[in-house]
Write a protein that holds these residues in place. Structure first.
Motif, PDB file in Angstrom:
ATOM      1  N   GLN A 242     -10.897  17.196  26.322  1.00 37.23           N
ATOM      2  CA  GLN A 242     -10.856  16.673  25.498  1.00 37.23           C
ATOM      3  C   GLN A 242      -8.746  17.094  25.990  1.00 37.23           C
ATOM      4  O   GLN A 242      -8.732  18.258  26.006  1.00 37.23           O
ATOM      5  CB  GLN A 242     -10.853  17.238  24.256  1.00 37.23           C
ATOM      6  N   VAL A 243      -8.014  15.890  24.966  1.00 34.47           N
ATOM      7  CA  VAL A 243      -6.490  16.368  25.216  1.00 34.47           C
ATOM      8  C   VAL A 243      -5.539  15.063  23.948  1.00 34.47           C
ATOM      9  O   VAL A 243      -6.080  14.737  23.454  1.00 34.47           O
ATOM     10  CB  VAL A 243      -5.509  15.835  26.131  1.00 34.47           C
ATOM     11  N   GLU A 244      -4.628  16.464  23.387  1.00 31.56           N
ATOM     12  CA  GLU A 244      -4.230  15.636  22.859  1.00 31.56           C
ATOM     13  C   GLU A 244      -3.140  15.009  23.510  1.00 31.56           C
ATOM     14  O   GLU A 244      -2.442  14.983  24.512  1.00 31.56           O
ATOM     15  CB  GLU A 244      -2.936  16.648  21.898  1.00 31.56           C
ATOM     16  N   VAL A 245      -2.847  13.813  22.728  1.00 26.20           N
ATOM     17  CA  VAL A 245      -1.731  12.305  22.968  1.00 26.20           C
ATOM     18  C   VAL A 245      -0.199  13.131  22.655  1.00 26.20           C
ATOM     19  O   VAL A 245      -0.119  12.704  21.340  1.00 26.20           O
ATOM     20  CB  VAL A 245      -2.319  11.193  22.993  1.00 26.20           C
ATOM     21  N   LEU A 246       0.577  13.100  23.060  1.00 24.71           N
ATOM     22  CA  LEU A 246       1.673  14.033  22.870  1.00 24.71           C
ATOM     23  C   LEU A 246       2.889  12.941  22.949  1.00 24.71           C
ATOM     24  O   LEU A 246       3.636  13.249  21.975  1.00 24.71           O
ATOM     25  CB  LEU A 246       2.399  14.743  23.651  1.00 24.71           C
TER      26      LEU A 246
ATOM     27  N   GLY B  21      -1.340  16.501  26.426  1.00 29.10           N
ATOM     28  CA  GLY B  21      -1.674  18.457  26.026  1.00 29.10           C
ATOM     29  C   GLY B  21      -2.799  18.865  25.767  1.00 29.10           C
ATOM     30  O   GLY B  21      -3.754  18.335  25.005  1.00 29.10           O
ATOM     31  N   ARG B  22      -2.801  19.414  26.646  1.00 30.02           N
ATOM     32  CA  ARG B  22      -4.475  20.724  26.803  1.00 30.02           C
ATOM     33  C   ARG B  22      -4.063  21.892  25.951  1.00 30.02           C
ATOM     34  O   ARG B  22      -3.687  21.769  25.493  1.00 30.02           O
ATOM     35  CB  ARG B  22      -4.135  20.702  28.848  1.00 30.02           C
ATOM     36  N   ARG B  23      -5.549  22.398  26.049  1.00 26.02           N
ATOM     37  CA  ARG B  23      -6.130  23.798  25.264  1.00 26.02           C
ATOM     38  C   ARG B  23      -5.042  24.673  25.725  1.00 26.02           C
ATOM     39  O   ARG B  23      -4.925  25.091  24.482  1.00 26.02           O
ATOM     40  CB  ARG B  23      -7.109  23.762  25.938  1.00 26.02           C
TER      41      ARG B  23
END
Lengths: 145, 145, 145
Positions: B71-75, B97-99
């Motif tokens: 699961q990653v944020e789409v920056l 973006g990772r944890r």
């Protein structure tokens, strides 16, 4: 924060496709001078064969140079073109992606395209000018100027 | 550099909200085909449950695949939709973006949304077409085509 | 995927120039409230003296906080302003660049500018509202709402 409405009517949008060997900063500033762009914003993706990024050292009030001497994906290039002492000035920041998916980023000082950079630029019928900021030593946008 | 004015009048802007499980490339290309989009640009933020990024290997003239199985944020997701052999083609690059706040990025090959991806897409009443580039082996935008 | 045409006429574009010490989330939401913005999108570059990023932990359904306590370049800030329970809500993701060119990124929770943040914001004459999503526990954009 200082704010300014820079457009409420139609705007012009340009597709600028840079080719292998084109240098990004000079190509975009030459285009802006030719088209008399005074308040433009842009995003781009593509790839560079090499580039030089900058980090503004707050103590030294100058940019540290970060060379990236390898083929990289241009993951995001976001910026604006405004007027600095009457001439078009590109201010752009970039994130690049390396072979292993790791990234580097900074202020765009210089970049050579390979094979393409796809720039979408929107120009507003206004002008935005920079003025010298004594605290930072940088030319910052002054919306009311 | 080759340039083209692609719009100087009103444009259409769409909000596209992708939901958990939607695959980004196919969803956006299906939408573009349905709406007959031929010269669009887009930005997006949100999150992916997993994705596959690409790095174009200049020697092999092919994309290395970089799987991101978390699961990653789409920056940032920045891209365009143009025509390639008459069909809408998404070209997008992404930084995730990772944890721990570290990032990965590349050419977007495939991505599955969770829980949302907020895409703002602006379409110009023009068309931009790609053509095969022998030097890179890629289909690059040719503004005059 | 849910989609909505949010504009096909002229839009308003604002240049928002944040200065040293300005906090980004509150400054942009205050501006949006004052201008009654209900469906805006924005990009920005500049620099922060410090910021706090977030990573949405899917198991805990909450943001992990990632403090970045150093001067960083803002390489990309991409986001939107929509309505959440009738009030303007900024949703922005950011990638920042460190002294050595390495990057960090996440959901923007808080950020203090130094010396400038150049925001280009385009507002559509529509509104986009968020609604509670039981699966994620987040307020997600519902284009039809």
């Amino acid at each position: 924060m200082r704010t300014r409405l820079i457009n409420e009517g139609p705007e012009r949008t340009f597709a600028l496709i840079l080719d292998s060997g084109d240098e990004v900063v000079s190509a975009l500033e030459d285009f802006a001078a030719h088209q008399q762009l005074e308040a433009s914003r842009l995003t781009a993706i593509g790839a560079f064969m090499r580039c030089t990024l900058g980090y503004f050292d707050w103590e030294k009030k100058d940019y540290l140079r970060i060379p990236v001497d390898e083929q990289v994906e241009v993951l995001s290039l976001v910026g604006d073109i405004t007027l600095d002492e009457g001439k078009p000035k590109l201010h752009a920041h970039v994130v690049v992606g390396r072979r292993d998916g790791s990234t580097r980023g900074g202020h765009l000082l210089e970049a050579h395209v390979r094979p393409t950079l796809e720039v979408l630029l929107t120009d507003s019928p206004a002008h935005l000018a920079r003025a010298f900021d004594p605290e930072s030593g940088l030319a910052l946008i002054r919306p009311g100027a």
